[in-house]
Design a protein around this motif. Structure first.
Motif, short mmCIF file in Angstrom:
data_model
loop_
_atom_site.label_atom_id
_atom_site.label_comp_id
_atom_site.label_asym_id
_atom_site.label_seq_id
_atom_site.Cartn_x
_atom_site.Cartn_y
_atom_site.Cartn_z
N HIS A 133 30.89 43.77 37.76
CA HIS A 133 31.49 42.44 37.63
C HIS A 133 32.31 42.08 38.87
O HIS A 133 32.19 41.00 39.39
N SER A 134 33.12 43.02 39.37
CA SER A 134 33.95 42.71 40.53
C SER A 134 33.11 42.53 41.79
O SER A 134 33.41 41.71 42.63
N SER A 135 32.01 43.27 41.93
CA SER A 135 31.18 43.09 43.12
C SER A 135 30.43 41.76 43.06
O SER A 135 30.24 41.11 44.07
N SER A 136 30.04 41.30 41.86
CA SER A 136 29.37 40.00 41.78
C SER A 136 30.36 38.87 42.01
O SER A 136 30.02 37.83 42.54
N THR A 137 31.64 39.07 41.64
CA THR A 137 32.67 38.06 41.88
C THR A 137 32.93 37.94 43.37
O THR A 137 33.06 36.85 43.90
N THR A 138 33.03 39.05 44.09
CA THR A 138 33.31 38.99 45.51
C THR A 138 32.14 38.42 46.30
O THR A 138 32.34 37.84 47.34
N GLU A 139 30.94 38.54 45.79
CA GLU A 139 29.79 37.97 46.48
C GLU A 139 29.84 36.45 46.47
O GLU A 139 29.33 35.80 47.37
N GLN A 140 30.47 35.85 45.46
CA GLN A 140 30.55 34.40 45.35
C GLN A 140 31.58 33.81 46.30
O GLN A 140 31.53 32.64 46.61
N VAL A 141 32.55 34.61 46.75
CA VAL A 141 33.61 34.12 47.61
C VAL A 141 33.10 34.07 49.05
O VAL A 141 32.66 35.08 49.60
N GLU A 142 33.14 32.91 49.62
CA GLU A 142 32.68 32.71 50.99
C GLU A 142 33.77 33.14 51.96
O GLU A 142 34.96 33.03 51.68
N GLU A 143 33.36 33.64 53.10
CA GLU A 143 34.30 34.04 54.14
C GLU A 143 34.99 32.80 54.71
O GLU A 143 34.47 31.70 54.65
N PHE A 144 36.15 33.02 55.32
CA PHE A 144 36.87 31.92 55.95
C PHE A 144 36.12 31.46 57.19
O PHE A 144 35.54 32.26 57.92
N HIS A 145 36.15 30.15 57.42
CA HIS A 145 35.56 29.53 58.61
C HIS A 145 36.68 29.10 59.54
O HIS A 145 37.74 28.68 59.08
N SER A 146 36.42 29.16 60.83
CA SER A 146 37.37 28.67 61.82
C SER A 146 37.00 27.25 62.20
O SER A 146 35.90 26.78 61.92
N LEU A 147 37.93 26.60 62.88
CA LEU A 147 37.62 25.29 63.43
C LEU A 147 36.75 25.47 64.66
O LEU A 147 36.58 26.58 65.18
N ASP A 148 36.19 24.38 65.15
CA ASP A 148 35.40 24.42 66.38
C ASP A 148 36.35 24.75 67.55
O ASP A 148 37.44 24.18 67.62
N PRO A 149 35.95 25.64 68.45
CA PRO A 149 36.83 26.00 69.58
C PRO A 149 37.21 24.81 70.47
O PRO A 149 38.23 24.85 71.15
#
Length: 173
Positions: A7-23
């Motif tokens: 359950h916890s591994s399927s929950t973490t798969e749904q969370v997208e990584e943080f995106h940065s702004l355009d340089p």
């Protein structure tokens, strides 16, 4: 135990990584600061010259103060944007848009997607020069009804706007 791990591994798969702004946001902010400070410095030059004419003994202090202020504004215009850029990040999961920013005062905003009212794109003169946009998210029923994500590549901002409208609340336009 195995079920909880699944359950916890399927929950973490749904969370997208943080995106940065355009340089390019760093260059945009530098340009904005330089123009703003440039106007301020010119006004301060006029004040310094006027005071120098009215009080000749203060000319050296006016010139020194003006040069120190100019040096500080130039230094700040080049130093601050890169540090500010590194603090900005955002991500979307199934329920919220999370925006983090700030260095001295860190700000973390969680915007529930079901509270989304509408999403705007804004492109000022300098943003257009650098091919960037700001995404403005308007929500219902909060004290801060709009939130801005600056410094996004223009096409990415349009895609993000469309995606937020698609997954947003029932009132999204």
């Amino acid at each position: 135990m195995e079920n909880n791990e699944t359950h916890s591994s399927s929950t973490t798969e749904q969370v997208e990584e943080f995106h940065s702004l355009d340089p390019r946001a760093i260059s945009l902010w530098r340009t904005t600061y330089l123009v703003s400070f440039g106007i301020f410095i010119l006004v301060m030059l006029a004040v310094a010259v006027s005071l120098g004419i009215a009080v000749p003994a203060a000319r050296i202090w006016m010139a020194t103060g003006w040069m120190a202020l100019t040096a500080f504004c130039l230094w700040f215009s080049f130093w601050f944007p890169a540090r500010y850029y590194r603090t900005w990040r955002w991500r979307i999961d199934a329920k919220v848009l999370e925006i983090r920013s700030g260095r001295l005062v860190e700000r973390a905003r969680l915007i529930p997607l079901n509270r989304l009212q509408h999403v705007d794109l804004e492109r000022g003169l300098f943003e257009r020069m650098y091919g960037l946009s700001s995404l403005i998210i308007h929500t219902a029923g909060t004290h801060a009804a709009s939130t801005r994500i600056p410094g996004l590549e223009a096409d990415e901002a349009a895609r993000l706007r469309d995606h937020l409208v698609e997954i947003g609340g029932d009132d999204a336009v």
